[in-house]
Motif scaffolding. Structure first.
Motif, PDB file in Angstrom:
ATOM      1  N   ALA A  48      13.011   0.087  -4.179  1.00 44.24           N
ATOM      2  CA  ALA A  48      11.671   1.070  -3.857  1.00 44.24           C
ATOM      3  C   ALA A  48      10.885   0.424  -2.820  1.00 44.24           C
ATOM      4  O   ALA A  48      10.444   1.166  -2.128  1.00 44.24           O
ATOM      5  CB  ALA A  48      10.836   1.035  -5.366  1.00 44.24           C
ATOM      6  N   MET A  49      10.841  -0.886  -2.809  1.00 41.14           N
ATOM      7  CA  MET A  49       9.900  -1.631  -1.774  1.00 41.14           C
ATOM      8  C   MET A  49      10.828  -1.402  -0.593  1.00 41.14           C
ATOM      9  O   MET A  49       9.969  -1.110   0.636  1.00 41.14           O
ATOM     10  CB  MET A  49       9.999  -3.146  -2.111  1.00 41.14           C
ATOM     11  N   LYS A  50      11.992  -1.417  -0.601  1.00 41.89           N
ATOM     12  CA  LYS A  50      12.687  -1.413   0.757  1.00 41.89           C
ATOM     13  C   LYS A  50      12.707   0.071   1.209  1.00 41.89           C
ATOM     14  O   LYS A  50      12.563   0.243   2.370  1.00 41.89           O
ATOM     15  CB  LYS A  50      14.243  -1.913   0.488  1.00 41.89           C
ATOM     16  N   GLU A  51      12.782   0.904   0.503  1.00 43.37           N
ATOM     17  CA  GLU A  51      12.636   2.492   0.632  1.00 43.37           C
ATOM     18  C   GLU A  51      11.119   2.764   1.048  1.00 43.37           C
ATOM     19  O   GLU A  51      11.225   3.381   2.460  1.00 43.37           O
ATOM     20  CB  GLU A  51      13.125   3.433  -0.351  1.00 43.37           C
ATOM     21  N   ALA A  52      10.088   2.206   0.581  1.00 43.37           N
ATOM     22  CA  ALA A  52       9.012   2.263   1.242  1.00 43.37           C
ATOM     23  C   ALA A  52       8.947   1.770   2.635  1.00 43.37           C
ATOM     24  O   ALA A  52       8.136   2.553   3.585  1.00 43.37           O
ATOM     25  CB  ALA A  52       7.896   1.595   0.437  1.00 43.37           C
ATOM     26  N   MET A  53       9.479   0.723   2.968  1.00 44.56           N
ATOM     27  CA  MET A  53       9.436   0.183   4.312  1.00 44.56           C
ATOM     28  C   MET A  53      10.398   0.660   5.073  1.00 44.56           C
ATOM     29  O   MET A  53       9.861   0.644   6.443  1.00 44.56           O
ATOM     30  CB  MET A  53       9.815  -1.404   4.184  1.00 44.56           C
ATOM     31  N   ARG A  54      11.432   1.534   4.722  1.00 43.62           N
ATOM     32  CA  ARG A  54      11.864   2.361   5.695  1.00 43.62           C
ATOM     33  C   ARG A  54      11.047   3.216   5.974  1.00 43.62           C
ATOM     34  O   ARG A  54      11.132   3.672   7.476  1.00 43.62           O
ATOM     35  CB  ARG A  54      13.166   2.967   4.801  1.00 43.62           C
ATOM     36  N   MET A  65       8.778 -10.430   0.801  1.00 43.70           N
ATOM     37  CA  MET A  65       9.552  -9.439  -0.351  1.00 43.70           C
ATOM     38  C   MET A  65       9.167  -9.975  -1.671  1.00 43.70           C
ATOM     39  O   MET A  65       9.051  -9.255  -2.673  1.00 43.70           O
ATOM     40  CB  MET A  65      11.144  -9.471   0.179  1.00 43.70           C
ATOM     41  N   LEU A  66       9.292 -11.374  -1.856  1.00 36.50           N
ATOM     42  CA  LEU A  66       8.909 -11.777  -3.273  1.00 36.50           C
ATOM     43  C   LEU A  66       7.511 -11.771  -3.591  1.00 36.50           C
ATOM     44  O   LEU A  66       7.437 -11.122  -4.947  1.00 36.50           O
ATOM     45  CB  LEU A  66       9.283 -13.395  -3.140  1.00 36.50           C
ATOM     46  N   GLU A  67       6.495 -11.766  -2.773  1.00 37.21           N
ATOM     47  CA  GLU A  67       5.190 -11.186  -3.152  1.00 37.21           C
ATOM     48  C   GLU A  67       4.954  -9.912  -3.679  1.00 37.21           C
ATOM     49  O   GLU A  67       4.542  -9.707  -4.642  1.00 37.21           O
ATOM     50  CB  GLU A  67       4.032 -11.620  -2.209  1.00 37.21           C
ATOM     51  N   ALA A  68       5.672  -8.814  -2.716  1.00 41.43           N
ATOM     52  CA  ALA A  68       5.653  -7.692  -2.966  1.00 41.43           C
ATOM     53  C   ALA A  68       6.236  -7.205  -4.103  1.00 41.43           C
ATOM     54  O   ALA A  68       5.606  -6.371  -5.105  1.00 41.43           O
ATOM     55  CB  ALA A  68       5.884  -6.752  -1.804  1.00 41.43           C
ATOM     56  N   VAL A  69       7.466  -7.561  -4.637  1.00 42.61           N
ATOM     57  CA  VAL A  69       8.231  -7.068  -5.817  1.00 42.61           C
ATOM     58  C   VAL A  69       7.581  -7.769  -7.079  1.00 42.61           C
ATOM     59  O   VAL A  69       7.507  -7.075  -7.922  1.00 42.61           O
ATOM     60  CB  VAL A  69       9.900  -7.712  -5.513  1.00 42.61           C
ATOM     61  N   LEU A  70       7.294  -9.035  -6.953  1.00 40.88           N
ATOM     62  CA  LEU A  70       6.572  -9.456  -8.299  1.00 40.88           C
ATOM     63  C   LEU A  70       5.101  -9.065  -8.505  1.00 40.88           C
ATOM     64  O   LEU A  70       5.031  -8.440  -9.619  1.00 40.88           O
ATOM     65  CB  LEU A  70       6.457 -10.818  -7.953  1.00 40.88           C
ATOM     66  N   ALA A  71       4.451  -8.809  -7.369  1.00 40.97           N
ATOM     67  CA  ALA A  71       3.022  -8.038  -7.663  1.00 40.97           C
ATOM     68  C   ALA A  71       3.187  -6.386  -8.090  1.00 40.97           C
ATOM     69  O   ALA A  71       2.696  -6.184  -8.956  1.00 40.97           O
ATOM     70  CB  ALA A  71       2.383  -8.388  -6.438  1.00 40.97           C
ATOM     71  N   ILE A  72       3.855  -5.761  -7.341  1.00 40.93           N
ATOM     72  CA  ILE A  72       4.335  -4.308  -7.973  1.00 40.93           C
ATOM     73  C   ILE A  72       4.915  -4.435  -9.257  1.00 40.93           C
ATOM     74  O   ILE A  72       4.238  -3.588 -10.147  1.00 40.93           O
ATOM     75  CB  ILE A  72       5.306  -3.380  -6.882  1.00 40.93           C
ATOM     76  N   ALA A  73       5.673  -5.004  -9.713  1.00 45.88           N
ATOM     77  CA  ALA A  73       6.128  -5.162 -11.114  1.00 45.88           C
ATOM     78  C   ALA A  73       5.201  -5.490 -11.933  1.00 45.88           C
ATOM     79  O   ALA A  73       4.832  -4.712 -13.040  1.00 45.88           O
ATOM     80  CB  ALA A  73       7.302  -6.159 -11.246  1.00 45.88           C
ATOM     81  N   LEU A  74       4.263  -6.378 -11.667  1.00 46.02           N
ATOM     82  CA  LEU A  74       3.018  -6.755 -12.636  1.00 46.02           C
ATOM     83  C   LEU A  74       2.037  -5.709 -12.516  1.00 46.02           C
ATOM     84  O   LEU A  74       1.752  -5.190 -13.668  1.00 46.02           O
ATOM     85  CB  LEU A  74       2.198  -7.806 -11.913  1.00 46.02           C
ATOM     86  N   MET A 130       0.824  -1.019   0.201  1.00 49.64           N
ATOM     87  CA  MET A 130       0.076  -0.086  -0.179  1.00 49.64           C
ATOM     88  C   MET A 130       0.904   1.230   0.004  1.00 49.64           C
ATOM     89  O   MET A 130       0.765   2.115  -0.701  1.00 49.64           O
ATOM     90  CB  MET A 130      -0.875  -0.065   1.348  1.00 49.64           C
ATOM     91  N   PHE A 131       1.899   1.281   0.956  1.00 49.42           N
ATOM     92  CA  PHE A 131       2.507   2.458   1.003  1.00 49.42           C
ATOM     93  C   PHE A 131       3.436   2.524  -0.239  1.00 49.42           C
ATOM     94  O   PHE A 131       4.035   3.807  -0.570  1.00 49.42           O
ATOM     95  CB  PHE A 131       3.385   2.530   2.156  1.00 49.42           C
ATOM     96  N   ALA A 132       3.963   1.392  -0.740  1.00 49.66           N
ATOM     97  CA  ALA A 132       5.022   1.738  -1.863  1.00 49.66           C
ATOM     98  C   ALA A 132       4.069   2.150  -3.110  1.00 49.66           C
ATOM     99  O   ALA A 132       4.574   3.003  -3.804  1.00 49.66           O
ATOM    100  CB  ALA A 132       5.125   0.275  -2.126  1.00 49.66           C
ATOM    101  N   LEU A 133       2.811   1.534  -3.351  1.00 45.82           N
ATOM    102  CA  LEU A 133       2.301   2.349  -4.415  1.00 45.82           C
ATOM    103  C   LEU A 133       1.706   3.820  -4.027  1.00 45.82           C
ATOM    104  O   LEU A 133       1.699   4.591  -4.976  1.00 45.82           O
ATOM    105  CB  LEU A 133       0.703   1.626  -4.587  1.00 45.82           C
ATOM    106  N   TYR A 134       1.577   4.228  -2.786  1.00 38.68           N
ATOM    107  CA  TYR A 134       1.284   5.529  -2.606  1.00 38.68           C
ATOM    108  C   TYR A 134       2.345   6.463  -2.765  1.00 38.68           C
ATOM    109  O   TYR A 134       2.527   7.403  -3.451  1.00 38.68           O
ATOM    110  CB  TYR A 134       0.925   5.545  -1.053  1.00 38.68           C
ATOM    111  N   LEU A 135       3.659   5.897  -2.328  1.00 42.37           N
ATOM    112  CA  LEU A 135       4.750   6.589  -2.779  1.00 42.37           C
ATOM    113  C   LEU A 135       5.167   6.886  -4.189  1.00 42.37           C
ATOM    114  O   LEU A 135       5.825   7.848  -4.903  1.00 42.37           O
ATOM    115  CB  LEU A 135       6.142   6.129  -1.891  1.00 42.37           C
ATOM    116  N   LEU A 136       5.120   5.707  -4.900  1.00 39.04           N
ATOM    117  CA  LEU A 136       5.452   5.689  -6.420  1.00 39.04           C
ATOM    118  C   LEU A 136       4.335   6.675  -7.161  1.00 39.04           C
ATOM    119  O   LEU A 136       4.884   7.177  -8.029  1.00 39.04           O
ATOM    120  CB  LEU A 136       5.039   4.209  -7.009  1.00 39.04           C
TER     121      LEU A 136
END
Length: 448
Positions: free
Chosen positions: A314-320, A404-413, A271-277
């Motif tokens: 980008a996922m790691k930075e969102a989680m930071r 992390m696997l789920e988030a990275v693959l899902a965000i890329a899709l 959620m926060f990754a998509l918000y930041l992107l």
């Protein structure tokens, strides 16, 4: 040094920092670090109900608390509420119980094992994207969408063919139990569970229904000889012989804790990754170009995880910036010196990824969203515990690679198929089972 030298974020004379925590606990921790340093004492509540705990904000202090196998325990009111609500699974178990559970379950979460679930993750993400096709140009509630997605993924991975039966029961009862458990965990004097208040009765009914569906699926699976290939099947087979296997009640506890930890935190991260992107078009463009280059028009696979380096950063930075669990607590079992201050035995120690991951000693311009902070060179230059959204040490989250696997693959899709445009540019935060926004985080989606 003695405990008397630890600075106190005193608050008001009679109630301490109670009002500060009710107004904005995250800002209260940030202000305490700015004003008092990396070890701070808090007193909260009126005399007779007063609670005292110690916050540690440095990366070095976090490492000292988390990386030690002795000296700090998961032993406070909040963990006790989780234990009583969802069972004594890997998240909450202690001592010999934890050592045994970890030994049996760790082999099920190796990277090689977890990578087998990549297809399920991507198929469920593709199903979500298919649902969006009739909503091109519309505004979506990102939290609601990714929560449904992560619920479907973890239910499918856990229960396989029985996932539809479990999904409805889990989806209805987990939020209710989570809210109830959270209120009790942070209450200075919660009523006993047996008191028939409306909230206690609703929670008891929800817990009973949840246990019943899990117990029924486990019993049916135990009596059949078919191989299902899901995590439940692996839990049933864990151990070298029959005497070493997890009992049905233990398996249920693990299933419930995996669901608790496996969808809330991943949904928060996405959620926060998509918000930041959405709010940073140039970062979104770079992540999308990488997704298109790596994936082309095919379905992602586990091997793409390492190839999607910028999406991962980008996922790691969102989680930071928005760690799913902004606070991690332990109880000190002996007087312990941290950052030159002595924390007394028996006291609660709170670590704050929210603060440490914004600490100016490790993160220049800490409020800025910058995935480049997570290049291999810059990561190697920082203390190990400057970033610890999954905890660390012997009790680090066993599902870190799964999440992390789920988030990275899902965000890329998602980025390959859609552009995300911000609607809610200012958000207010609250802490539930995981960090959440108050109200929806909305984005406008446009198909590519």
């Amino acid at each position: 040094m003695s405990v008397d030298t630890i600075p106190d974020a005193a608050g008001l004379p009679l109630i301490g920092a109670l009002l500060d925590f009710r107004r904005d606990p995250l800002e209260t921790y940030l202000r305490a670090q700015r004003d008092h340093g990396d070890v701070v004492r808090f007193t909260v509540g009126p005399p007779g109900l007063r609670q005292e705990f110690y916050a540690v904000f440095s990366a070095e202090g976090a490492q000292q608390v988390l990386a030690r196998s002795v000296g700090f325990r998961k032993d406070d009111a909040f963990y006790d509420e989780i234990r009583q609500t969802f069972g004594n699974g890997l998240l909450t178990s202690q001592d010999a119980d934890y050592v045994r559970q970890r030994r049996l379950i760790q082999p099920l979460f190796t990277r090689r094992r977890v990578d087998r679930y990549a297809r399920a993750m991507c198929e469920e993400t593709s199903a979500t994207l298919a649902e969006w096709r009739d909503r091109d140009g519309e505004v979506i509630d990102v939290l609601a969408e990714v929560t449904r997605l992560t619920q479907r993924v973890v239910t499918r991975v856990l229960f396989g063919a029985a996932s539809e039966e479990a999904a409805d029961v889990v989806g209805r009862n987990f939020p209710l139990l989570g809210e109830w458990m959270l209120r009790r965990g942070f209450s200075p004097l919660p009523l006993p569970r047996w008191v028939p208040t409306p909230a206690n009765r609703r929670a008891a009914a929800a817990r009973r229904e949840l246990y019943e569906v899990c117990d029924r699926i486990i019993a049916e699976r135990s009596s059949g000889g078919a191989e299902h290939g899901d995590l439940l099947n692996l839990l049933l087979q864990a151990g070298d012989d029959e005497d070493d296997r997890l009992a049905p009640a233990e398996i249920r506890d693990q299933v419930l804790v995996f669901f608790l930890a496996g969808h809330e935190t991943t949904a928060t991260s996405m959620m926060f990754a998509l918000y930041l992107l959405a709010g940073n078009p140039e970062v979104q463009r770079r992540a999308r170009e990488e997704a298109e280059r790596v994936l082309g028009d095919r379905m992602p696979e586990a091997a793409d995880f390492d190839r999607l380096a910028y999406v991962h950063m980008a996922m790691k930075e969102a989680m930071r910036l928005y760690p799913p669990s902004p606070g991690i607590s332990r109880r000190a079992t002996a007087d312990t010196e941290i950052n030159g201050q002595v924390i007394p035995a028996g006291k609660i120690v709170l670590l704050s990824p929210w603060v440490t991951q914004r600490h100016p000693a490790y993160w220049p311009d800490p409020e800025r969203f910058d995935p480049e902070r997570f290049t291999p060179e810059r990561e190697a230059a920082r203390p190990r515990y400057a970033w610890f959204p999954f905890g660390g040490g012997p009790r680090a989250c066993i599902g870190q690679h799964f999440s992390m696997l789920e988030a990275v693959l899902a965000i890329a899709l998602m980025l390959r198929e859609y552009e995300f445009h911000p609607v809610d540019t200012e958000i207010k935060l609250t802490q539930k089972l995981a960090l959440r926004s108050v109200g929806p985080i909305r984005c406008r989606i446009s198909a590519r």
